[in-house]
Write a protein that holds these residues in place. Structure first.
Motif, PDB file in Angstrom:
ATOM      1  N   ALA A 252      77.099 -35.055 -59.161  1.00 29.09           N
ATOM      2  CA  ALA A 252      77.648 -34.468 -57.929  1.00 29.09           C
ATOM      3  C   ALA A 252      79.137 -34.780 -57.810  1.00 29.09           C
ATOM      4  CB  ALA A 252      76.876 -34.982 -56.711  1.00 29.09           C
ATOM      5  N   ARG A 253      79.502 -36.040 -58.068  1.00 27.61           N
ATOM      6  CA  ARG A 253      80.934 -36.418 -58.016  1.00 27.61           C
ATOM      7  C   ARG A 253      81.728 -35.663 -59.080  1.00 27.61           C
ATOM      8  NH1 ARG A 253      80.090 -42.887 -57.475  1.00 27.61           N
ATOM      9  NH2 ARG A 253      79.330 -42.877 -55.337  1.00 27.61           N
ATOM     10  N   ALA A 254      81.149 -35.516 -60.267  1.00 25.56           N
ATOM     11  CA  ALA A 254      81.831 -34.771 -61.334  1.00 25.56           C
ATOM     12  C   ALA A 254      82.035 -33.319 -60.930  1.00 25.56           C
ATOM     13  CB  ALA A 254      81.039 -34.867 -62.641  1.00 25.56           C
ATOM     14  N   ASN A 255      81.024 -32.725 -60.299  1.00 28.28           N
ATOM     15  CA  ASN A 255      81.160 -31.340 -59.822  1.00 28.28           C
ATOM     16  C   ASN A 255      82.230 -31.230 -58.742  1.00 28.28           C
ATOM     17  OD1 ASN A 255      79.309 -30.139 -61.546  1.00 28.28           O
ATOM     18  ND2 ASN A 255      77.576 -30.509 -60.177  1.00 28.28           N
ATOM     19  N   ASP A 256      82.234 -32.210 -57.822  1.00 32.56           N
ATOM     20  CA  ASP A 256      83.281 -32.222 -56.781  1.00 32.56           C
ATOM     21  C   ASP A 256      84.665 -32.344 -57.412  1.00 32.56           C
ATOM     22  OD1 ASP A 256      81.365 -31.995 -54.817  1.00 32.56           O
ATOM     23  OD2 ASP A 256      81.383 -34.136 -54.275  1.00 32.56           O
TER      24      ASP A 256
ATOM     25  N   LEU B 106      89.838 -30.126 -59.255  1.00 31.65           N
ATOM     26  CA  LEU B 106      90.759 -29.853 -60.363  1.00 31.65           C
ATOM     27  C   LEU B 106      90.996 -28.358 -60.540  1.00 31.65           C
ATOM     28  CD1 LEU B 106      89.548 -32.463 -63.017  1.00 31.65           C
ATOM     29  CD2 LEU B 106      91.719 -32.466 -61.759  1.00 31.65           C
ATOM     30  N   GLN B 107      89.943 -27.562 -60.371  1.00 34.01           N
ATOM     31  CA  GLN B 107      90.100 -26.115 -60.467  1.00 34.01           C
ATOM     32  C   GLN B 107      91.019 -25.596 -59.365  1.00 34.01           C
ATOM     33  OE1 GLN B 107      85.986 -24.786 -60.443  1.00 34.01           O
ATOM     34  NE2 GLN B 107      85.949 -24.568 -62.675  1.00 34.01           N
ATOM     35  N   GLU B 108      90.862 -26.116 -58.163  1.00 34.93           N
ATOM     36  CA  GLU B 108      91.716 -25.711 -57.048  1.00 34.93           C
ATOM     37  C   GLU B 108      93.167 -26.133 -57.305  1.00 34.93           C
ATOM     38  OE1 GLU B 108      92.611 -23.740 -53.651  1.00 34.93           O
ATOM     39  OE2 GLU B 108      90.624 -23.802 -54.591  1.00 34.93           O
ATOM     40  N   ALA B 109      93.344 -27.349 -57.797  1.00 37.75           N
ATOM     41  CA  ALA B 109      94.691 -27.827 -58.111  1.00 37.75           C
ATOM     42  C   ALA B 109      95.311 -26.970 -59.208  1.00 37.75           C
ATOM     43  CB  ALA B 109      94.645 -29.291 -58.542  1.00 37.75           C
ATOM     44  N   LEU B 110      94.529 -26.615 -60.230  1.00 42.45           N
ATOM     45  CA  LEU B 110      95.022 -25.760 -61.312  1.00 42.45           C
ATOM     46  C   LEU B 110      95.396 -24.387 -60.775  1.00 42.45           C
ATOM     47  CD1 LEU B 110      95.552 -25.295 -64.322  1.00 42.45           C
ATOM     48  CD2 LEU B 110      93.153 -24.636 -64.551  1.00 42.45           C
TER      49      LEU B 110
END
Length: 103
Positions: free
Chosen positions: A20-24, A29-33
């Motif tokens: 769950a933490r990895a998915n979060d 990271l996707q949003e930051a990218l």
């Protein structure tokens, strides 16, 4: 045996938390990218527009200078033609009159 099942259950819960933490983290990271790519696109567009504006201004200055040079050249040619006309008017009239009379 119950103890082993309890430990396996704890391991599974911790594994689920890690996933769950990895998915979060992945979403963050996707949003930051995405934000970084949008900023990069904007920066590139702004830079390109600034360079295009500089080039446009340079072309406009060159065109204005060329237009001014052509205008001065035309004015000089007109002035030369008018001076030639004034200087040689009587000669041309006389020459034309002689041509008409001699025919």
């Amino acid at each position: 045996m119950e103890n082993v099942i309890g430990l396996l259950h704890d391991i599974e819960e911790k594994a689920n938390l890690i996933i769950a933490r990895a998915n979060d983290e992945k979403v963050k990271l996707q949003e930051a990218l995405k934000n970084d790519l949008e900023k990069l696109d904007k920066d590139v567009a702004d830079s390109t527009n600034a360079k295009l504006l500089v080039l446009k201004n340079q072309v406009n200055k060159e065109l204005a200078a060329e237009k001014e040079a052509i205008t001065k050249d035309w004015e000089k040619q007109i002035s030369d033609l008018e001076a030639n006309y004034t200087r040689n008017h009587d000669f041309y009239v006389e020459k034309i009159m002689q041509e008409i009379i001699s025919e």
